[in-house]
Motif scaffolding. Structure first.
Motif, PDB file in Angstrom:
ATOM      1  N   VAL A 261     -18.146 106.321  18.652  1.00 59.18           N
ATOM      2  CA  VAL A 261     -18.192 107.340  19.705  1.00 59.18           C
ATOM      3  C   VAL A 261     -19.402 108.245  19.496  1.00 59.18           C
ATOM      4  O   VAL A 261     -20.111 108.590  20.450  1.00 59.18           O
ATOM      5  N   GLN A 262     -19.663 108.604  18.245  1.00 57.54           N
ATOM      6  CA  GLN A 262     -20.812 109.474  17.961  1.00 57.54           C
ATOM      7  C   GLN A 262     -22.124 108.796  18.355  1.00 57.54           C
ATOM      8  O   GLN A 262     -23.007 109.434  18.918  1.00 57.54           O
TER       9      GLN A 262
ATOM     10  N   GLU B 132     -22.449 108.993  22.054  1.00 56.33           N
ATOM     11  CA  GLU B 132     -22.767 110.351  22.507  1.00 56.33           C
ATOM     12  C   GLU B 132     -24.230 110.689  22.225  1.00 56.33           C
ATOM     13  O   GLU B 132     -24.927 111.254  23.070  1.00 56.33           O
ATOM     14  N   ALA B 133     -24.671 110.346  21.016  1.00 51.85           N
ATOM     15  CA  ALA B 133     -26.048 110.672  20.640  1.00 51.85           C
ATOM     16  C   ALA B 133     -27.038 109.945  21.550  1.00 51.85           C
ATOM     17  O   ALA B 133     -28.041 110.518  21.963  1.00 51.85           O
TER      18      ALA B 133
ATOM     19  N   LYS C 178     -14.609 107.724  27.790  1.00 53.55           N
ATOM     20  CA  LYS C 178     -15.925 107.963  28.389  1.00 53.55           C
ATOM     21  C   LYS C 178     -16.902 106.837  28.084  1.00 53.55           C
ATOM     22  O   LYS C 178     -18.072 106.909  28.437  1.00 53.55           O
TER      23      LYS C 178
END
Lengths: 306, 120
Positions: A242-243, A246-247, A277
């Motif tokens: 997820v990170q 997002e990044a 998302k």
């Protein structure tokens, strides 16, 4: 080193001398040791053959043929005697490392190496028993000189082997790490990142950094992360994913995740990681097609286009 | 330090040139909200290329700017977030959700143009 080995023995002899009746002049350990070395030299052929026979008998070194075993046995034997004689282990250490380098790729295991060295120790000790069986005191003293050196040699060889193995493992880990995160451009502004194997925090970080650099360098708009090759996923790994997504989004790139296996899908839902998302598509092909749609490409058969 | 706001066609471009204090950020927010209506702009680009640190206040303010400008009838794009900054942000949980982002100024402009050209 020779002094370290012989000193305790000479002290021991000193003590013995005090209690002895003086029936036979007691020789210092160094002389005993050279007598021992001479014995091993004289019987080199038989002992070497005996040792090679015992190795084959114990079904060790199955990866090598008889001649190879005999050749290696010869050089190990000579190095062994040399180490006994000089009391220095550097040459043996270097030889052990060199030997390990050669035999590890052929699938020789640690237990085999340890066993073989102990076999040699046993073969030599038996020949000493045979030679000095008439004179028990002398046998005792010879063994006093022989044992510490032999133990040390066995130790040196085994440790050398294990160290070499560990070095190879470290090198391979490094290589895998570098190979494991390729960021590839498929089309203008479209990158794919196939992930294979286990993701640990260290790798996840490296992966994200590499992807972000790739996005910037290639000015990518869409990234397809394919995790078909990821066998298992836990909460930590899912959060790393997820990170990464997002990044990438912060750099203006859309991420499509493909190849979630049924097991991973179940795990993710069970542990409640919010992947809502994230764009997910079944397989890599679908992901690339989706990415092409996002970029405004349309792939048509050549005949249809013309 | 004041952030210059430039008008470029139907868009406003605010380029942050150095690390900003909290007061500077709030000032930028007020200025953008005033200008966006005064210039009848349809899009706002905030360029953070030269920022090498993004704290929670900065990212929250950027998010608020985007939401407020949306209420004033325009779209916001944050451009030029550095890879290291992006990585640090997600680790701190600063995600700039619901805010459009783009790689650099050019991409940001392309994004806004595409958005207003297509009828959808």
């Amino acid at each position: 080193m020779a002094r370290v080995e012989t000193d305790p023995i000479s002290t021991q002899l000193e003590e013995e001398r005090d209690g002895a009746d003086g029936a036979e002049p007691i020789k210092p350990a160094s002389i005993l040791l050279s007598e021992l070395v001479a014995h091993l030299r004289d019987n080199r052929t038989e002992l070497r053959e005996e040792w090679a026979r015992r190795i084959t008998e114990a079904q060790l070194l199955t990866a090598m043929n008889k001649e190879e075993i005999f050749a290696e046995a010869t050089s190990v034997y000579d190095n062994y005697v040399e180490a006994l004689k000089t009391g220095t282990f550097e040459a043996l250490q270097a030889y052990a490392r060199n030997l390990s380098e050669r035999i590890i790729p052929r699938g020789v295991e640690t237990h085999e190496v340890v066993w073989i060295v102990l076999l040699l120790r046993d073969v030599l000790a038996r020949s000493l028993f045979a030679k000095y069986q008439a004179d028990f005191t002398k046998l005792n003293r010879i063994l006093d000189a022989y044992e510490p050196a032999a133990n040390r040699i066995a130790n040196t060889v085994a440790v050398g082997f294990v160290q070499e193995r560990e070095r190879i493992i470290r090198e391979q880990q490094e290589a895998i790490r570098e190979l494991s995160t390729p960021v590839l451009q498929v089309r203008e502004r479209l990158l794919i990142l196939p992930i294979i194997g286990v993701i640990d925090p260290h790798r996840a970080r490296q992966l994200t950094e590499q992807l972000l650099r790739g996005i910037r360098m290639n000015r990518a708009k869409v990234v397809v992360i394919d995790i078909t090759g990821v066998a298992a996923m836990d909460a930590t790994v899912a959060n790393h994913l997820v990170q990464t997504v997002e990044a990438s989004r912060l750099l203006g790139a859309t991420v499509i995740v493909t190849g979630l296996s049924p097991e991973i899908a179940q795990t993710i839902v069970n542990i409640g990681v919010d992947l809502g998302k994230m764009n997910t598509v079944g397989d890599l092909q679908g992901g690339i097609e989706q990415a092409e749609r996002l970029l405004g490409y349309k792939v048509v058969p050549f005949a249809e286009a013309s | 330090m004041e952030v210059p706001i430039l008008k470029q066609g139907a868009f406003l471009i605010a380029t942050i040139q150095a690390a900003l204090t909290d007061a500077d950020l709030l000032h930028l927010r007020t200025a953008l909200l005033q200008q966006v209506v005064r210039c009848r702009s349809r899009g706002v680009i905030v360029d953070v290329t030269s920022l090498d640190v993004m704290d929670s206040f900065a990212s929250r303010t950027l998010r608020e700017i985007a939401q407020m400008i949306h209420l004033r009838g325009a779209e916001t794009v944050i451009v030029g977030i550095q890879p290291e900054v992006a990585f640090a942000m997600v680790q701190l949980g600063l995600k700039l959700e619901d805010v459009a982002t783009a790689l650099d100024l050019e991409e940001g402009l392309a994004h806004l143009k595409q958005k207003f050209e297509s009828p959808a």
